[in-house]
Write a protein that holds these residues in place. Structure first.
Motif, PDB file in Angstrom:
ATOM      1  N   SER A 163     -76.770  27.160 109.688  1.00  0.00           N
ATOM      2  CA  SER A 163     -75.622  26.542 109.032  1.00  0.00           C
ATOM      3  C   SER A 163     -74.999  27.463 107.985  1.00  0.00           C
ATOM      4  O   SER A 163     -74.422  27.009 107.012  1.00  0.00           O
ATOM      5  CB  SER A 163     -76.044  25.227 108.366  1.00  0.00           C
ATOM      6  N   SER A 164     -75.175  28.766 108.170  1.00  0.00           N
ATOM      7  CA  SER A 164     -74.532  29.813 107.365  1.00  0.00           C
ATOM      8  C   SER A 164     -75.196  30.059 106.017  1.00  0.00           C
ATOM      9  O   SER A 164     -74.689  30.855 105.224  1.00  0.00           O
ATOM     10  CB  SER A 164     -73.038  29.517 107.142  1.00  0.00           C
ATOM     11  N   PHE A 165     -76.323  29.411 105.723  1.00  0.00           N
ATOM     12  CA  PHE A 165     -76.998  29.683 104.456  1.00  0.00           C
ATOM     13  C   PHE A 165     -77.666  31.054 104.504  1.00  0.00           C
ATOM     14  O   PHE A 165     -78.282  31.424 105.502  1.00  0.00           O
ATOM     15  CB  PHE A 165     -78.050  28.610 104.161  1.00  0.00           C
ATOM     16  N   ASP A 166     -77.554  31.813 103.416  1.00  0.00           N
ATOM     17  CA  ASP A 166     -78.106  33.167 103.340  1.00  0.00           C
ATOM     18  C   ASP A 166     -79.591  33.097 102.980  1.00  0.00           C
ATOM     19  O   ASP A 166     -79.976  33.296 101.831  1.00  0.00           O
ATOM     20  CB  ASP A 166     -77.327  33.979 102.294  1.00  0.00           C
ATOM     21  N   LEU A 167     -80.412  32.847 103.977  1.00  0.00           N
ATOM     22  CA  LEU A 167     -81.835  32.684 103.749  1.00  0.00           C
ATOM     23  C   LEU A 167     -82.499  33.995 103.335  1.00  0.00           C
ATOM     24  O   LEU A 167     -83.423  34.004 102.518  1.00  0.00           O
ATOM     25  CB  LEU A 167     -82.505  32.127 105.010  1.00  0.00           C
ATOM     26  N   LEU A 168     -82.029  35.109 103.866  1.00  0.00           N
ATOM     27  CA  LEU A 168     -82.615  36.411 103.538  1.00  0.00           C
ATOM     28  C   LEU A 168     -82.610  36.662 102.035  1.00  0.00           C
ATOM     29  O   LEU A 168     -83.643  36.979 101.434  1.00  0.00           O
ATOM     30  CB  LEU A 168     -81.864  37.530 104.257  1.00  0.00           C
TER      31      LEU A 168
END
Length: 405
Positions: A163-168
């Motif tokens: 969902s486009s969240f920047d998990l990195l």
């Protein structure tokens, strides 16, 4: 909380305390092949905590069981880590006073009314030989012992990443990640997330102070009391906040916007409270307002409506049985309620257990199973690599996936 699928073999294993048993080589200490060590109907384990709850959970207890891993020859590495950590905390002490000895490892199982299993964790006990009264109990944050917990973490974080969240950047600490855990249990999910995600701000809401007390005293969850020694990574103090409160009261006053929410809240009667899924109630609208409007993700642990026997991924009938699980009226109502307030939702079946993981998302269009499956599969390897998971994230993502209509 979970339910074991009917028909699973539950033979008693004669395992000596802190001994090893012969089994296939398994890297994951929380692999389901170890479940017989702590889930033996013929053994009640050793009760190490018991207290009456005044919040509807009856007798809250913790039972201890022997575990075969890590083996004794692996303890030395942990002892050295503890020594270095303690020496850094207390540089004025001499080397002898900083030495640690691992006493052993155990499974610890949280129960309500001596019957309903709520959480299972692995703990390590250690002490300083120079001070025999210096016993510490450390929950092993990397070990997720129950498949539904692995399912919630795997599928929830994969959906968030899709969902486009920047998990990195959240994992490496360059971006903050607000996480809400509704229901504490033994503290498995919040401790795992806080230890894996450097940018996490984990808020835990638990209505029963006895449950929190049990997790700290008997399940090795870190005490954040300033008077207690804190041998864990010091940064965990800033990543976890525990709120002893009714979640409805908490969410009405809360001002945080959460990237992901984990809901795992069952009472002493093994019931998921109606107010947490009533489509006409006040809780879900308040929760929806606290979730990020673009990538906000909510993950809910549910029991299936019937004890249909689920099997491992290697069984040809696995997907058939798993596909039946979400069809009961109770699960449908809960799924419909969350979809109605968050926009899109899908479910996966939990291997080996009669549990369902429900994921509700904002900002995504999950109208076809093949699209959802493809989007999640493309991100599962990323999640597995970033969190250094010892189990396959994809296996939980693809397990009986169904889009909520």
């Amino acid at each position: 909380m979970w339910r074991c699928a009917s028909g699973l073999a539950r033979n008693r294993w004669g395992i000596r305390r802190l001994s090893s048993v012969l089994r296939r080589h398994v890297v994951d200490e929380g692999d389901w092949s170890y479940s017989s060590e702590w889930w033996d109907p013929a053994s009640e384990g050793h009760t190490c905590f018991s207290k009456l709850s005044s919040h509807g959970n009856g007798i809250v207890s913790v039972a201890a069981y022997p575990t075969s891993t890590p083996s004794v020859d692996q303890w030395l590495m942990t002892e050295k880590w503890l020594q270095h950590r303690y020496a850094a905390m207390y540089p004025e002490l001499n080397q002898k006073d900083c030495q640690f000895k691992v006493l052993g490892y155990q499974w610890r199982v949280l129960k309500f009314n001596d019957d309903t299993r709520q959480s299972t964790v692995k703990v390590m006990a250690a002490c300083r030989p120079s001070d025999p009264g210096s016993l510490i109990l450390m929950q092993q944050s990397h070990c997720l012992a129950v498949p539904y917990v692995k399912s919630m973490v795997s599928v929830g974080l994969t959906a968030l990443a899709a969902s486009s969240f920047d998990l990195l950047n959240a994992v490496i600490g360059k971006k903050s990640m607000n996480i809400l855990c509704i229901g504490h249990g033994g503290g498995t999910i919040p401790l795992f997330l806080a230890s894996k995600i450097k940018g996490s701000n984990v808020h835990v809401v638990e209505i029963d102070p006895v449950v929190v007390e049990a997790s700290v005293e008997a399940m090795g969850f870190p005490s954040f009391d300033q008077t207690q020694q804190f041998i864990w990574d010091e940064t965990l103090k800033s990543r976890i906040s525990i709120h002893v409160s009714d979640v409805y009261d908490y969410i009405k006053k809360d001002s945080n916007i959460y990237d992901i929410v984990f809901v795992d809240a069952y009472d002493g009667d093994d019931i998921f409270p109606c107010k947490l899924w009533d489509i006409n109630g006040d809780f879900l609208p308040h929760l929806a307002n606290r979730v990020h409007p673009v990538h906000g993700t909510v993950v809910v642990n549910l029991h299936s409506d019937s004890d249909v026997p689920t099997r491992g991924d290697g069984d040809d009938n696995s997907l058939f049985f798993q596909s039946l699980l979400p069809l009961g009226k109770y699960v449908r109502k809960v799924c419909s309620a969350y979809k109605g307030h968050f926009g899109e939702a899908f479910t996966v079946a939990v291997p080996w257990l009669c549990n369902i993981t429900l994921v509700a998302c904002k900002g995504k269009i999950f109208d076809r199973r093949d699209i959802v499956s493809g989007q999640l599969a493309s991100k599962s390897n990323l999640v597995e690599a970033l969190l250094n998971l010892k189990f396959s994230c994809l296996n939980y993502v693809k397990s009986g996936l169904m889009v909520v209509k």
